[in-house]
Design an enzyme around this catalytic site. Structure first.
Site, PDB file in Angstrom:
ATOM      1  N   GLU A  19      42.975  41.714  45.702  1.00 19.56           N
ATOM      2  CA  GLU A  19      43.559  42.809  46.509  1.00 19.56           C
ATOM      3  C   GLU A  19      45.186  42.335  47.517  1.00 19.56           C
ATOM      4  O   GLU A  19      44.646  40.877  47.239  1.00 19.56           O
ATOM      5  CB  GLU A  19      43.183  43.210  47.859  1.00 19.56           C
ATOM      6  CG  GLU A  19      43.494  44.365  48.974  1.00 19.56           C
ATOM      7  CD  GLU A  19      42.621  45.244  49.516  1.00 19.56           C
ATOM      8  OE1 GLU A  19      41.289  44.245  50.084  1.00 19.56           O
ATOM      9  OE2 GLU A  19      42.889  45.842  50.181  1.00 19.56           O
ATOM     10  N   ALA A  62      37.216  38.073  53.865  1.00 21.44           N
ATOM     11  CA  ALA A  62      36.276  38.719  52.767  1.00 21.44           C
ATOM     12  C   ALA A  62      37.006  40.133  52.109  1.00 21.44           C
ATOM     13  O   ALA A  62      38.152  40.603  52.745  1.00 21.44           O
ATOM     14  CB  ALA A  62      35.485  38.955  53.430  1.00 21.44           C
ATOM     15  N   ASN A  68      35.278  42.809  46.200  1.00 17.60           N
ATOM     16  CA  ASN A  68      35.701  43.101  44.971  1.00 17.60           C
ATOM     17  C   ASN A  68      33.936  43.657  44.728  1.00 17.60           C
ATOM     18  O   ASN A  68      32.751  43.191  44.846  1.00 17.60           O
ATOM     19  CB  ASN A  68      35.924  41.898  43.976  1.00 17.60           C
ATOM     20  CG  ASN A  68      36.666  40.642  45.068  1.00 17.60           C
ATOM     21  OD1 ASN A  68      37.528  41.776  44.738  1.00 17.60           O
ATOM     22  ND2 ASN A  68      36.432  39.557  45.491  1.00 17.60           N
ATOM     23  N   HIS A 103      31.110  45.070  56.789  1.00 13.57           N
ATOM     24  CA  HIS A 103      32.126  45.670  56.377  1.00 13.57           C
ATOM     25  C   HIS A 103      32.667  45.881  55.153  1.00 13.57           C
ATOM     26  O   HIS A 103      32.679  46.701  54.276  1.00 13.57           O
ATOM     27  CB  HIS A 103      33.654  44.236  56.851  1.00 13.57           C
ATOM     28  CG  HIS A 103      34.932  45.016  56.743  1.00 13.57           C
ATOM     29  ND1 HIS A 103      35.890  46.303  57.532  1.00 13.57           N
ATOM     30  CD2 HIS A 103      36.140  45.297  55.582  1.00 13.57           C
ATOM     31  CE1 HIS A 103      36.820  46.691  56.998  1.00 13.57           C
ATOM     32  NE2 HIS A 103      36.577  45.632  55.836  1.00 13.57           N
ATOM     33  N   GLU A 104      32.351  44.400  54.036  1.00 10.82           N
ATOM     34  CA  GLU A 104      32.297  43.955  53.322  1.00 10.82           C
ATOM     35  C   GLU A 104      31.291  45.163  51.600  1.00 10.82           C
ATOM     36  O   GLU A 104      31.609  45.788  51.186  1.00 10.82           O
ATOM     37  CB  GLU A 104      32.308  42.722  51.985  1.00 10.82           C
ATOM     38  CG  GLU A 104      33.452  42.250  53.484  1.00 10.82           C
ATOM     39  CD  GLU A 104      35.298  42.595  53.390  1.00 10.82           C
ATOM     40  OE1 GLU A 104      35.549  43.342  52.512  1.00 10.82           O
ATOM     41  OE2 GLU A 104      35.669  42.157  54.367  1.00 10.82           O
ATOM     42  N   GLU A 140      40.085  51.473  55.531  1.00  8.47           N
ATOM     43  CA  GLU A 140      40.825  49.705  56.159  1.00  8.47           C
ATOM     44  C   GLU A 140      39.808  50.276  57.995  1.00  8.47           C
ATOM     45  O   GLU A 140      38.572  50.177  58.018  1.00  8.47           O
ATOM     46  CB  GLU A 140      41.071  49.194  56.115  1.00  8.47           C
ATOM     47  CG  GLU A 140      41.401  48.094  54.722  1.00  8.47           C
ATOM     48  CD  GLU A 140      40.397  47.490  54.836  1.00  8.47           C
ATOM     49  OE1 GLU A 140      39.898  47.143  55.082  1.00  8.47           O
ATOM     50  OE2 GLU A 140      40.610  46.739  53.401  1.00  8.47           O
TER      51      GLU A 140
HETATM   52  N1  TRP Z   1      40.119  43.990  51.627  1.00  5.93           N
HETATM   53  C1  TRP Z   1      39.855  42.742  52.340  1.00  5.93           C
HETATM   54  C2  TRP Z   1      39.652  43.339  53.156  1.00  5.93           C
HETATM   55  O1  TRP Z   1      39.301  44.289  53.980  1.00  5.93           O
HETATM   56  C3  TRP Z   1      41.115  42.484  53.117  1.00  5.93           C
HETATM   57  C4  TRP Z   1      41.476  41.732  52.573  1.00  5.93           C
HETATM   58  C5  TRP Z   1      40.759  39.939  51.844  1.00  5.93           C
HETATM   59  C6  TRP Z   1      42.683  41.433  51.513  1.00  5.93           C
HETATM   60  N2  TRP Z   1      42.236  39.734  51.465  1.00  5.93           N
HETATM   61  C7  TRP Z   1      42.737  39.504  50.900  1.00  5.93           C
HETATM   62  C8  TRP Z   1      44.372  41.948  52.025  1.00  5.93           C
HETATM   63  C9  TRP Z   1      44.446  39.192  50.822  1.00  5.93           C
HETATM   64  C10 TRP Z   1      44.999  41.239  51.301  1.00  5.93           C
HETATM   65  C11 TRP Z   1      45.772  40.062  50.787  1.00  5.93           C
HETATM   66  O2  TRP Z   1      38.265  42.803  53.401  1.00  5.93           O
HETATM   67 ZN    ZN Z   2      38.203  46.006  54.671  1.00  7.73          ZN
END
Ligand code: TRP
Ligand code: ZN
Length: 881
Positions: A127, A268, A271, A303-304, A326
């Protein structure tokens, strides 16, 4: 350098993909020098696409292309065209299979995006747009495919090989190598792909879901950290249970894996089936982690996990919709933490983040809507606005609908959109349709940026017993949005009217729907003039211009039935007092502390009935970074002196009380993470910080602090001493810092705390010691946590960073420039303290602007940093300038 990196992308230009992908077979051949990736992708023309040319563009960055074949026929180089951000394959048929081989170099990957190495282990971060650094692909969230992943590597250096989904095959190969095959049955966008390979051990557990399925839970860490995963595992099980109970949402794979890595750009990553975590949000023991750390782990694990439904099963159509996943997931993790711990404390902490950071962002050059209209670099838009204001927008819908209707809305959202990539509007439609609540005007919260400001007027007619409330709203100009063009927001205002005994006079009717620029609300037949408790629970992310006098605030502090507003009254009273004292310092007067304020603080210290964490929270004064935003021209020196004066005066006048509360809450017995235990520790440690508020505190207080440090059984109590003493000019300061270093030098996460304490000290030698620490073995420029703990923390040091000789600015600019090519995401985040430069005095403006210009002038500057500094230099809306 690619051209696309510096160009602006607009939400209005969204087009459906021309091709779709059903399935993808990945094969990773890992070795110590490189990684070869084979990708077999099944493409199919998208029936919804209007484009007929058959040209296919695939994203790709920094890839070495080895081989490319269509339906088994290898393409010669005149059959495709490589560009600086991908590859174009002209005239493709409606269905075909693409075979690609690329070579990448995980060891040389310093950006920590794509496939990279952390402490020798391989891991990925895809991401938002990192998958294109692994292979050529339609790297956009609205292309969802089923992934099969084969990994092969050396058995000795990589005994553990992980990817998303279920393990379907494994076996040995020649020359000490082995392989695995993972299959993920759920179609997913490429940003949710993950691979981990390395020498890891796991803590294992299991969870039985509400339908009776047994899920294997595994947390992978380096061997030495195996005994620090217990809290993370407990938090995971609590999250799974909570999502079933609150939202009826069950986990959908047979295995849930978490991997902790030391080098990670963010907190974090969700995935599918294989979360990758910054080790800061996994590892804890009472010796090394504070209460805040424990709560942080619980929140991020939640959250994850919650992303599995809000983000993964239902994902985003494009990155402008980022808050769809988010904002909603932050709302869910906040609610989870509230249910696990103290709801009032959780709300106070969340509002502090919002006021300190999101309100500042909303008032500066980076202000953007919760659903942005454009961006240059998506990585710059993982912001407090997307996350935290986004969560507030969800929270307001929850308030407008009530819990039951909100749940119906969520159910409908999943029913309609499971397996799809959707928009913020789709979410609102589901919520509105399920509840019958009209949310058309409410949607302005997604499109208009800036923090609304409310003006309050009260009218009391003692003859008729009528109380009338006049409320007006405005929203200042923000980049691309002029104040005069903004429409009125739909603002839910929770409130209460208190009688002189402190009781609520209006049971039942407790939300005002404020929907126009100005509105008037009348309450009749009241026996006496009420005291208004407005915006209970912080029911909307707005600023209310100060309107209540200090007596009223002190009254609310003592009596409001809403615990959040009791705390908020203390916050607003402290704010008024500190700003007033700052002003008198600016005028060269000698300040005095308002006795009404002292009496209110004394009441907190002698309150026997309230919850201790709430009392502790109420004693923490607003931060300098927040207070600064309330000044027309920010004056960091007088503000710092003003705040310090208040703390020292309170310590002088209420010394006995602080001592007594410290003593009463001193003996904790066994370390527990209950709200009560954490509350006691907070209250005790806040009192300690007051006792050491002066430059040269009482020797008896210093000894008491030393006793707490040397006898301390948990990191919360130990770090509290260090934090308090780090602002004192006494010999014990260095003694403790030395002692702490010797004791914890082998624990990188504890060393982060040690760096931060020194970088946030208000003492004049701070910059010099930060510069020394840059060379210290405890620091490393390649590790994002270290950079944040030292350089980032210094940038938030409101007094030392803003020293009027500009040395702090110069230092930060140098670090940003040095980091820019190594890790642009991290470099870009360091620019934040510069963004408010126009709010300072003329001399500081010149100094900060010079550094921004210096950064902007660098040849080959990353798109990430360039977007930030350009916005800072060229955007002209600063509400108070
Ligand atoms: N989706 C992740 C979260 O909110 C955010 C995230 C983790 C992210 N690593 C990243 C966004 C690297 C951009 C780049 O939990
Ligand atoms: Zn998130």
């Amino acid at each position: 350098m690619s051209t696309r990196k510096h160009s602006t992308i607009y939400r209005k230009d969204y087009q459906v993909p021309d091709f779709l992908i059903n399935e993808l077979h990945l094969d990773f051949i890992l070795s110590d020098k490189d990684c070869v990736v084979h990708a077999k992708t099944v493409f199919q023309k998208n029936p919804d696409s209007q484009v007929t040319s058959g040209d296919l563009f695939l994203h790709g960055q920094g890839l070495e292309l080895l081989n490319i074949a269509v339906d088994g026929v290898e393409l010669s180089s005149d059959n495709y065209q490589l560009t600086n951000d991908g590859v174009i394959l002209p005239g493709m048929s409606d269905t075909f299979i693409l075979d690609l081989s690329t070579r990448i170099y995980p060891d040389k990957n310093t950006e920590l995006e794509g496939l990279y190495r952390s402490s020798g282990n391989f891991c990925t971060q895809c991401e938002a747009e990192g998958f294109r650094k692994i292979t050529y692909y339609l790297d956009r969230p609205d292309v969802m495919a089923r992934f099969t992943t084969r990994i092969e590597a050396s058995k000795t250096s990589c005994p553990v090989l992980l990817s998303n989904g279920n393990l379907v095959e494994e076996g040995d190969l020649e020359e000490g190598r082995h392989f695995v095959i993972w299959e993920d049955p759920f179609p997913k966008p490429s940003y949710l792909f993950a691979l981990v390979a390395g020498d890891l051990v796991s803590l294992n557990d299991s969870f039985e879901t509400m339908s009776g399925r047994e899920i294997d839970l595994k947390i992978f860490v380096e061997k030495r950290n195996r005994n620090k995963c217990g809290h993370a595992m407990t938090s995971l099980k609590k999250s799974m249970q909570w999502d079933e109970e609150k939202f009826g949402l069950e986990y959908d794979l047979d295995m849930y894996m978490i991997v902790a890595v030391d080098d990670f750009n963010m907190g974090a990553m969700e995935n599918k089936g294989l979360n990758v975590f910054n080790s800061k949000y996994v590892l804890a023991s009472k010796e090394t982690a504070t209460d805040q750390d424990y709560l942080g782990i619980e929140g991020v694990i939640g959250h994850e996990y919650f992303h599995n439904w809000t983000g993964n099963r239902v994902t985003c159509r494009d990155w402008f919709q980022l808050s769809l996943k988010e904002g909603l997931t932050v709302f869910r993790d906040q609610e989870f933490s509230s249910d696990m711990n103290s709801r009032a404390i959780q709300r106070i902490e969340d509002v502090r983040v919002l006021r300190n950071f999101q309100f500042r962002e909303d008032a500066g050059p980076m202000a953007h809507p919760v659903r942005p209209d454009s961006f240059v670099e998506i990585n710059n838009f993982y912001t407090v606005t997307i996350y935290n204001k986004g969560a507030e927008v969800i929270r307001m819908m929850h308030t407008l609908l009530g819990a039951e209707n909100f749940r119906k809305g969520m159910d409908l959202y999943f029913k309609r959109h499971d397996g799809q990539a959707v928009t913020c509007d789709d979410f609102v439609s589901a919520i509105a349709d399920a509840s019958g609540v009209d949310l058309e005007q409410f949607k302005l919260w997604h499109s208009q940026s800036g923090t609304p400001e409310l003006q309050i007027e009260e009218h009391w007619n003692s003859n008729s017993g009528e109380y009338r409330l006049e409320i007006a709203q405005t929203c200042p100009s923000t980049p691309g949005q002029l104040q005069e063009n903004k429409k009125a927001f739909h603002i839910p205002l929770c409130f209460g009217l208190l009688d002189s005994a402190g009781k609520d006079m209006n049971p039942g009717k407790d939300v005002l729907h404020f929907r126009s620029e100005r509105e008037s609300y009348s309450f009749e037949n009241l026996p006496e003039k009420p005291v208004l408790s407005l915006l209970r629970g912080f029911s909307a992310p707005v600023k209310i211009m100060p309107w209540q006098d200090r007596e009223q605030l002190a009254f609310l502090m003592a009596n409001d039935s809403d615990p959040f507003n009791r705390w908020d009254a203390a916050f607003r009273l402290s704010e008024a007092v500190i700003l007033e004292i700052t002003k008198s310092l600016q005028n060269g007067e000698s300040p005095t502390l308002d006795p009404l304020f002292v009496a209110a603080v004394k009441r907190i210290l002698t309150d026997q009935r309230s919850d201790k964490s709430l009392l502790g929270m109420a004693l923490i004064l607003p931060e300098e970074n927040y207070l600064a935003q309330q000044m027309t021209v920010i004056d960091p020196d007088n503000l710092h002196e003003g705040r310090k004066f208040v703390r020292q005066e309170l310590c002088r006048v209420l010394h006995g009380e602080f001592r007594q509360i410290w003593e009463e809450n001193c003996d904790q017995g066994e370390y527990k993470l209950t709200p009560e235990s954490m509350g006691k520790r907070r209250l005790k440690n806040v009192c300690l910080s007051y006792l050491l508020a002066g430059n040269a505190p009482d020797q008896t207080d210093v000894e008491l602090a030393l006793r707490q440090y040397y006898d301390g059984q948990n990191m919360t109590d130990i770090i509290a001493v260090l934090a308090a003493i780090s602002n004192c000019e006494i010999p014990e300061r260095l003694e403790l810092l030395e002692h702490f270093y010797e004791k914890w030098k082998d624990d990188v996460l504890v060393m982060d705390k040690w760096l931060t304490l020194q970088a946030t000290s208000s003492l004049p030698g701070t910059l010099a010691s930060v510069q020394e620490l840059m060379k210290h073995p405890a620091f490393s420029i390649t590790n994002p946590n270290k950079v944040r703990s030292l350089i980032g923390a210094f940038g938030s040091n409101h007094v030392c960073f803003h020293r009027d000789n500009g040395e702090g600015y110069c230092f930060l600019a140098e670090q940003i420039l040095a980091l820019d090519s190594r890790n642009p995401q991290i470099a870009s985040r360091l620019t934040t303290p510069f963004s408010t430069w126009k709010r300072y005095d003329g001399a500081r403006q010149v100094l900060m602007k010079k550094q921004l210009q210096r950064i902007a002038d660098k040849k080959g500057l990353s798109g990430d940093v360039s977007e930030m500094v350009r916005r800072s230099l060229h955007v002209c809306f600063f509400p108070n300038s």
